[in-house]
Design a protein around this motif. Sequence first.
Motif, PDB file in Angstrom:
ATOM      1  N   ASN A   1      -3.136  -1.769  -3.496  1.00  0.00           N
ATOM      2  CA  ASN A   1      -2.717  -1.704  -2.087  1.00  0.00           C
ATOM      3  C   ASN A   1      -3.849  -1.200  -1.195  1.00  0.00           C
ATOM      4  O   ASN A   1      -3.617  -0.785  -0.067  1.00  0.00           O
ATOM      5  CB  ASN A   1      -1.447  -0.880  -1.915  1.00  0.00           C
TER       6      ASN A   1
ATOM      7  N   ARG B   1       0.816  -3.908   2.914  1.00  0.00           N
ATOM      8  CA  ARG B   1       1.353  -2.671   2.342  1.00  0.00           C
ATOM      9  C   ARG B   1       2.848  -2.535   2.583  1.00  0.00           C
ATOM     10  O   ARG B   1       3.539  -1.863   1.821  1.00  0.00           O
ATOM     11  CB  ARG B   1       0.619  -1.462   2.950  1.00  0.00           C
ATOM     12  N   ARG B   2       3.361  -3.152   3.658  1.00  0.00           N
ATOM     13  CA  ARG B   2       4.794  -3.099   3.896  1.00  0.00           C
ATOM     14  C   ARG B   2       5.572  -3.797   2.781  1.00  0.00           C
ATOM     15  O   ARG B   2       6.753  -3.556   2.594  1.00  0.00           O
ATOM     16  CB  ARG B   2       5.136  -3.758   5.239  1.00  0.00           C
TER      17      ARG B   2
ATOM     18  N   MET C   1       4.839   2.310  -2.948  1.00  0.00           N
ATOM     19  CA  MET C   1       4.024   3.124  -3.855  1.00  0.00           C
ATOM     20  C   MET C   1       4.673   4.480  -4.053  1.00  0.00           C
ATOM     21  O   MET C   1       5.155   5.105  -3.103  1.00  0.00           O
ATOM     22  CB  MET C   1       2.612   3.314  -3.307  1.00  0.00           C
TER      23      MET C   1
ATOM     24  N   PHE D   1       3.910   8.268  -5.742  1.00  0.00           N
ATOM     25  CA  PHE D   1       2.763   9.085  -6.130  1.00  0.00           C
ATOM     26  C   PHE D   1       3.170  10.181  -7.114  1.00  0.00           C
ATOM     27  O   PHE D   1       4.324  10.609  -7.153  1.00  0.00           O
ATOM     28  CB  PHE D   1       2.157   9.765  -4.901  1.00  0.00           C
TER      29      PHE D   1
ATOM     30  N   ASN E   1       4.544  13.232  -2.274  1.00  0.00           N
ATOM     31  CA  ASN E   1       4.066  13.030  -0.902  1.00  0.00           C
ATOM     32  C   ASN E   1       5.177  12.695   0.075  1.00  0.00           C
ATOM     33  O   ASN E   1       5.007  11.861   0.959  1.00  0.00           O
ATOM     34  CB  ASN E   1       2.992  11.928  -0.857  1.00  0.00           C
ATOM     35  N   LEU E   2       6.319  13.369  -0.072  1.00  0.00           N
ATOM     36  CA  LEU E   2       7.332  13.248   0.980  1.00  0.00           C
ATOM     37  C   LEU E   2       6.799  13.943   2.226  1.00  0.00           C
ATOM     38  O   LEU E   2       5.953  14.826   2.135  1.00  0.00           O
ATOM     39  CB  LEU E   2       8.648  13.909   0.546  1.00  0.00           C
ATOM     40  N   PHE E   3       7.302  13.527   3.399  1.00  0.00           N
ATOM     41  CA  PHE E   3       6.857  14.149   4.636  1.00  0.00           C
ATOM     42  C   PHE E   3       7.663  15.433   4.837  1.00  0.00           C
ATOM     43  O   PHE E   3       8.866  15.385   5.099  1.00  0.00           O
ATOM     44  CB  PHE E   3       7.050  13.192   5.810  1.00  0.00           C
TER      45      PHE E   3
ATOM     46  N   ILE F   1      11.778   6.607   8.904  1.00  0.00           N
ATOM     47  CA  ILE F   1      10.706   6.685   9.903  1.00  0.00           C
ATOM     48  C   ILE F   1       9.882   5.397   9.950  1.00  0.00           C
ATOM     49  O   ILE F   1       9.576   4.889  11.040  1.00  0.00           O
ATOM     50  CB  ILE F   1       9.808   7.933   9.649  1.00  0.00           C
ATOM     51  N   THR F   2       9.527   4.860   8.784  1.00  0.00           N
ATOM     52  CA  THR F   2       8.693   3.649   8.801  1.00  0.00           C
ATOM     53  C   THR F   2       9.488   2.417   9.233  1.00  0.00           C
ATOM     54  O   THR F   2       9.013   1.659  10.085  1.00  0.00           O
ATOM     55  CB  THR F   2       8.011   3.435   7.435  1.00  0.00           C
TER      56      THR F   2
ATOM     57  N   GLN G   1      12.878  15.072  -5.386  1.00  0.00           N
ATOM     58  CA  GLN G   1      11.879  14.604  -4.413  1.00  0.00           C
ATOM     59  C   GLN G   1      11.319  13.256  -4.826  1.00  0.00           C
ATOM     60  O   GLN G   1      11.127  12.360  -3.998  1.00  0.00           O
ATOM     61  CB  GLN G   1      10.729  15.616  -4.294  1.00  0.00           C
TER      62      GLN G   1
ATOM     63  N   ARG H   1      12.562   5.971  -0.444  1.00  0.00           N
ATOM     64  CA  ARG H   1      11.771   5.743   0.763  1.00  0.00           C
ATOM     65  C   ARG H   1      10.983   4.441   0.657  1.00  0.00           C
ATOM     66  O   ARG H   1      10.936   3.645   1.599  1.00  0.00           O
ATOM     67  CB  ARG H   1      10.815   6.918   0.985  1.00  0.00           C
ATOM     68  N   ALA H   2      10.374   4.221  -0.514  1.00  0.00           N
ATOM     69  CA  ALA H   2       9.607   2.987  -0.704  1.00  0.00           C
ATOM     70  C   ALA H   2      10.532   1.770  -0.659  1.00  0.00           C
ATOM     71  O   ALA H   2      10.188   0.726  -0.101  1.00  0.00           O
ATOM     72  CB  ALA H   2       8.850   3.038  -2.028  1.00  0.00           C
TER      73      ALA H   2
ATOM     74  N   MET I   1      11.710  -0.251   2.547  1.00  0.00           N
ATOM     75  CA  MET I   1      10.850  -1.285   3.129  1.00  0.00           C
ATOM     76  C   MET I   1      11.069  -2.628   2.434  1.00  0.00           C
ATOM     77  O   MET I   1      10.380  -3.594   2.722  1.00  0.00           O
ATOM     78  CB  MET I   1       9.375  -0.877   3.023  1.00  0.00           C
TER      79      MET I   1
END
Lengths: 262, 262
Positions: free
Chosen positions: B61, B89-90, B94, B96, B100-102, B113-114, B155, B162-163, B166
């Motif tokens: 990506n 990327r949309r 991905m 991790f 890497n949650l906000f 959010i995205t 998490q 979250r991924a 999209m």
Amino acid sequence: MALTTRDRARLSLGIQAGVFAVVVIALIVVIDWEAIRLSFFDVAAVAPMFPEILTVGLVNTLSYTAVGFALGLAGGMVLALMKLSSFPVYRWLATVYIEFFRGIPAILVFLALGFGVAIAFGWNLTSLQIAGSALGLVASAYIAETLRAGLQAVPKGQMEAARALGMPAWRAMVTIQIPQALRIVMPPLTNEAILLTKDSSLIFVVGLTAGAGELTKFGRDGINMYQAGLTPLVAAGACYLIITVPLSLLARRMERRTPAKK
Amino acid sequence: MTPTRETTDRAPAGVVIEDLHKAYGDNEVLKGIDMTVEPGEVVCLIGASGSGKSTLLRCVNRLEDPNRGTITVGTHEATHADVDLDAMRREIGMVFQQFNLFPHLSVLDNCTITPRRVLRQSRSAAEQEAMTQLRRVGLEELAQRRPDQLSGGQQQRVAIARALTMRPKLMLFDEPTSALDPETVGDVLAIMRDLAGGGMTMIVVTHEMGFAREVADRVVFLDRGRVMEEGPAAQVIADPQQPRTRDFLRRVLNPTQVDLED
């Protein structure tokens, strides 16, 4: 005779308390309290300062500071992003700006805007414009460094996660990185607001029109107007504390609440 | 009445990697990787740390820029100069190692959010989709929590949800269970197994040999920047052909066994 650690701690505490008591008693006996009261706390004599010192002086100090801080935050954000830019000219320009305005006394900036601009361009700036932009120019430099540190303190994985989701770089910056950076730098930003509040007094060097006087102006004029010794300055100082002490408490509280970094 | 929205994902995308090279300075991490992932296929990347498997995944990506070679993801030529990286990327989710949650957003906002800011979905549409995906990972009742109130396993499940909001055509997993407490690994693997069963194309960097054997269609063993061995998961893990693969698997499968042969 050997003293235990606990004995020694007690002895130390006793000596400190003893010295303190002696000094306090000496002061009470020696000092002319009436003179102190008349020089510093002659409340009756300065009563006419109220309520203008609050409704005009405090309000003006607050508005100069607020405008300066808002401009400083905006300018500081631009400079911080320039410092982190991949385009070297931006980094270089931001560094020059920051070093310049951190390196010169703020009073020079006030003089430049108060007198220099009028002479050079013929602009007649109001006190609010002068104080706001002078404080903004100086604060930008300090806030830029604070924000840069905050932006760099956001873990790299945050930007990666945002970009991996398909956010454009600017969107990830605005939505993910900047909000987290601001949270991190809230305590130092609050301290910056305290410094600005006090620096707003520098506007007095360029003279203030009626109605534009801030706290220091009120204190200074009060010395001439009332036969109350230094009491007008004490009153002005107390008004600054009304602003700065809550900010200070706020900063300390936010520092405590900031969770430990992993 | 409209039918409930399809819960199946978009048509999965395949990945073709040809002659991929990546170096950091003099350190050559990838030395010419050729690899194909069919649409709907699940491929596990295994290998010792430093073998280049995470770098390879991050090239797909374009979180890392390869120095040479081509990558095609579905219809996107990832390595082409004119590729619209954000659009590509949309379509690629991905996950991790560090989630890497906000941290400044609730679980629900992490998921919306995205879609809202980038895909311009309405709040209600984005939240409906987010709740669907959170239900899929079994966490819909935690939607209003903050990430730091969740366990590591929770998490990571949110990160997967979250991924998925999209609606990706390909999912990349970078050691998704390596940072988890052992008792929460199973929940995350169960969701990944479920996702694989649903026909998602997945590339998974992992040390979980049990998961690889059970879920992966194919296992690719990387060794010092090269594909050393690849094949059906059961065969590579049970009957590796290359000495280095055998060596690696022996160490991973029996981490406590003292190596007496060398």
